[in-house]
Design a protein around this motif. Structure first.
Motif, PDB file in Angstrom:
ATOM      1  N   THR A 144       0.897  -1.287   0.038  1.00 26.73           N
ATOM      2  CA  THR A 144      -0.051  -0.064  -0.042  1.00 26.73           C
ATOM      3  C   THR A 144       0.936   1.276   0.056  1.00 26.73           C
ATOM      4  O   THR A 144       0.756   2.224  -0.574  1.00 26.73           O
ATOM      5  N   THR A 145       2.183   1.183   0.649  1.00 24.18           N
ATOM      6  CA  THR A 145       3.021   2.473   0.830  1.00 24.18           C
ATOM      7  C   THR A 145       4.518   1.727   0.765  1.00 24.18           C
ATOM      8  O   THR A 145       4.746   0.648   1.101  1.00 24.18           O
ATOM      9  N   THR A 146       5.274   2.526   0.573  1.00 22.55           N
ATOM     10  CA  THR A 146       6.833   2.383   0.720  1.00 22.55           C
ATOM     11  C   THR A 146       7.149   2.704   1.815  1.00 22.55           C
ATOM     12  O   THR A 146       8.542   2.501   2.136  1.00 22.55           O
ATOM     13  N   SER A 147       6.334   3.321   3.004  1.00 18.38           N
ATOM     14  CA  SER A 147       6.772   3.718   4.135  1.00 18.38           C
ATOM     15  C   SER A 147       7.448   2.339   4.879  1.00 18.38           C
ATOM     16  O   SER A 147       6.699   1.265   4.972  1.00 18.38           O
ATOM     17  N   GLN A 148       8.480   2.411   5.693  1.00 18.81           N
ATOM     18  CA  GLN A 148       8.928   1.504   6.473  1.00 18.81           C
ATOM     19  C   GLN A 148       8.251   1.402   7.647  1.00 18.81           C
ATOM     20  O   GLN A 148       8.142   0.298   8.342  1.00 18.81           O
ATOM     21  N   THR A 149       7.440   2.310   8.150  1.00 15.64           N
ATOM     22  CA  THR A 149       6.772   2.443   9.278  1.00 15.64           C
ATOM     23  C   THR A 149       5.408   1.679   9.329  1.00 15.64           C
ATOM     24  O   THR A 149       4.412   1.459  10.421  1.00 15.64           O
ATOM     25  N   TYR A 150       5.097   1.182   8.069  1.00 14.35           N
ATOM     26  CA  TYR A 150       3.675   0.744   7.950  1.00 14.35           C
ATOM     27  C   TYR A 150       3.585  -0.703   7.967  1.00 14.35           C
ATOM     28  O   TYR A 150       4.167  -1.553   7.477  1.00 14.35           O
ATOM     29  N   VAL A 151       2.688  -1.203   8.815  1.00 16.95           N
ATOM     30  CA  VAL A 151       2.473  -2.707   9.116  1.00 16.95           C
ATOM     31  C   VAL A 151       1.119  -3.142   8.293  1.00 16.95           C
ATOM     32  O   VAL A 151       0.074  -2.664   8.874  1.00 16.95           O
ATOM     33  N   ILE A 152       1.340  -3.968   7.419  1.00 19.49           N
ATOM     34  CA  ILE A 152       0.101  -4.324   6.551  1.00 19.49           C
ATOM     35  C   ILE A 152      -0.380  -5.359   7.202  1.00 19.49           C
ATOM     36  O   ILE A 152       0.049  -6.393   7.608  1.00 19.49           O
ATOM     37  N   LEU A 153      -1.951  -5.452   7.313  1.00 15.31           N
ATOM     38  CA  LEU A 153      -2.729  -6.454   7.967  1.00 15.31           C
ATOM     39  C   LEU A 153      -3.741  -6.948   6.892  1.00 15.31           C
ATOM     40  O   LEU A 153      -4.029  -6.286   5.926  1.00 15.31           O
ATOM     41  N   ASP A 154      -4.023  -8.362   6.813  1.00 12.29           N
ATOM     42  CA  ASP A 154      -4.803  -8.980   5.797  1.00 12.29           C
ATOM     43  C   ASP A 154      -6.302  -8.272   6.120  1.00 12.29           C
ATOM     44  O   ASP A 154      -6.675  -7.853   7.294  1.00 12.29           O
ATOM     45  N   PRO A 155      -7.157  -8.379   5.239  1.00  9.57           N
ATOM     46  CA  PRO A 155      -8.526  -7.749   5.394  1.00  9.57           C
ATOM     47  C   PRO A 155      -9.406  -8.704   6.667  1.00  9.57           C
ATOM     48  O   PRO A 155      -8.767  -9.626   6.506  1.00  9.57           O
ATOM     49  N   ILE A 156     -10.293  -7.987   7.057  1.00  6.10           N
ATOM     50  CA  ILE A 156     -10.976  -8.729   8.120  1.00  6.10           C
ATOM     51  C   ILE A 156     -12.446  -8.927   7.610  1.00  6.10           C
ATOM     52  O   ILE A 156     -13.008  -7.732   7.361  1.00  6.10           O
ATOM     53  N   TYR A 157     -12.932  -9.927   7.578  1.00  6.86           N
ATOM     54  CA  TYR A 157     -14.637 -10.089   7.380  1.00  6.86           C
ATOM     55  C   TYR A 157     -15.344 -10.621   8.346  1.00  6.86           C
ATOM     56  O   TYR A 157     -14.812 -11.282   9.195  1.00  6.86           O
ATOM     57  N   SER A 158     -16.599  -9.900   8.543  1.00  8.37           N
ATOM     58  CA  SER A 158     -17.408 -10.181   9.488  1.00  8.37           C
ATOM     59  C   SER A 158     -19.024 -10.537   8.874  1.00  8.37           C
ATOM     60  O   SER A 158     -19.158  -9.720   8.087  1.00  8.37           O
ATOM     61  N   THR A 159     -19.710 -11.273   9.448  1.00  5.83           N
ATOM     62  CA  THR A 159     -20.987 -11.338   9.044  1.00  5.83           C
ATOM     63  C   THR A 159     -21.967 -10.236   9.617  1.00  5.83           C
ATOM     64  O   THR A 159     -21.754 -10.094  10.794  1.00  5.83           O
ATOM     65  N   ILE A 160     -22.785  -9.795   8.672  1.00  5.74           N
ATOM     66  CA  ILE A 160     -23.698  -8.995   9.330  1.00  5.74           C
ATOM     67  C   ILE A 160     -25.205  -9.601   9.423  1.00  5.74           C
ATOM     68  O   ILE A 160     -25.545 -10.380   8.633  1.00  5.74           O
ATOM     69  N   HIS A 161     -25.675  -9.496  10.730  1.00  8.70           N
ATOM     70  CA  HIS A 161     -26.866 -10.205  11.019  1.00  8.70           C
ATOM     71  C   HIS A 161     -28.130  -9.424  11.066  1.00  8.70           C
ATOM     72  O   HIS A 161     -27.901  -8.173  11.657  1.00  8.70           O
ATOM     73  N   ASP A 162     -29.396  -9.694  10.663  1.00  8.80           N
ATOM     74  CA  ASP A 162     -30.304  -8.912  10.842  1.00  8.80           C
ATOM     75  C   ASP A 162     -31.574  -9.866  10.924  1.00  8.80           C
ATOM     76  O   ASP A 162     -31.725 -10.860  10.217  1.00  8.80           O
ATOM     77  N   GLY A 163     -32.293  -9.762  12.046  1.00 15.03           N
ATOM     78  CA  GLY A 163     -33.474 -10.679  12.405  1.00 15.03           C
ATOM     79  C   GLY A 163     -32.996 -11.996  12.629  1.00 15.03           C
ATOM     80  O   GLY A 163     -33.554 -13.007  12.441  1.00 15.03           O
ATOM     81  N   GLY A 164     -31.703 -12.166  13.214  1.00 16.68           N
ATOM     82  CA  GLY A 164     -31.115 -13.543  13.445  1.00 16.68           C
ATOM     83  C   GLY A 164     -30.665 -14.267  12.253  1.00 16.68           C
ATOM     84  O   GLY A 164     -30.137 -15.182  12.384  1.00 16.68           O
ATOM     85  N   LYS A 165     -30.590 -13.602  11.120  1.00 16.34           N
ATOM     86  CA  LYS A 165     -29.995 -14.332   9.725  1.00 16.34           C
ATOM     87  C   LYS A 165     -28.747 -13.346   9.349  1.00 16.34           C
ATOM     88  O   LYS A 165     -28.898 -12.162   9.385  1.00 16.34           O
ATOM     89  N   PRO A 166     -27.882 -14.186   8.679  1.00 20.40           N
ATOM     90  CA  PRO A 166     -26.805 -13.439   7.949  1.00 20.40           C
ATOM     91  C   PRO A 166     -27.476 -12.768   6.941  1.00 20.40           C
ATOM     92  O   PRO A 166     -28.191 -13.351   6.068  1.00 20.40           O
ATOM     93  N   ARG A 167     -27.080 -11.681   6.754  1.00 25.31           N
ATOM     94  CA  ARG A 167     -27.668 -10.789   5.602  1.00 25.31           C
ATOM     95  C   ARG A 167     -26.506 -10.218   4.758  1.00 25.31           C
ATOM     96  O   ARG A 167     -26.800  -9.348   3.677  1.00 25.31           O
TER      97      ARG A 167
END
Length: 155
Positions: free
Chosen positions: A48-71
């Motif tokens: 993402t950058t050439t900065s030596q101070t930047y630590v890259i993390l993998d994307p994080i995915y979370s399920t969105i629930h609505d009414g008790g069901k994954p939406r």
């Protein structure tokens, strides 16, 4: 009378050649496999950058629930800006703990706060991730930088 000679079929040919070919590859591949295992992992990674101070993390995915069901899914891409080299080394050691804490928080946040009908509050997510970073690291100095936040709705 005409005599017919049987020619070996294709399957027979494959069976007879399979072992010598497999042995050739196994014997010739062993030294290079050992050398690859000892060499440091160098993969073509998008920076993402050439900065030596930047630590890259993998994307994080979370399920969105609505009414008790994954939406849908909430996706958050982030990195950490850590100017202090000592703290950056500690961040790299604690990366699995940080990622676990981020995932747990975003799972709860996506299930309880994010709704499929409206955009998530990016400032709230950033504040939560920053508080987690400071708590896990035991001090301030690693700044959370969110590069992308998006939701995908499933019908």
């Amino acid at each position: 009378m005409c005599s017919t000679t049987k020619r070996p079929g294709f399957g027979s040919l494959i069976r007879h050649l399979a072992l010598p070919v497999a042995l050739t590859f196994a014997l010739s591949g062993s030294p290079s496999l050992a050398a690859d295992a000892q060499a440091p992992q160098q993969s073509a990674q998008h920076k993402t950058t050439t900065s030596q101070t930047y630590v890259i993390l993998d994307p994080i995915y979370s399920t969105i629930h609505d009414g008790g069901k994954p939406r849908g899914l909430l996706m958050v891409e982030l990195g950490l800006d850590v100017p202090d080299a000592t703290l950056r080394a500690a961040v790299n050691r604690f990366l699995p703990l940080l990622r676990d804490a981020y995932v747990r928080t975003l799972l709860t946040y996506a299930a309880t706060t994010v709704r499929p009908t409206r955009q998530p509050n990016v400032e709230d997510i950033g504040n939560r991730l920053q508080a987690i970073t400071d708590k896990v690291m035991g001090k301030q100095g690693a700044r959370v930088l969110m590069t992308q936040t998006a939701i995908r709705i499933t019908r």
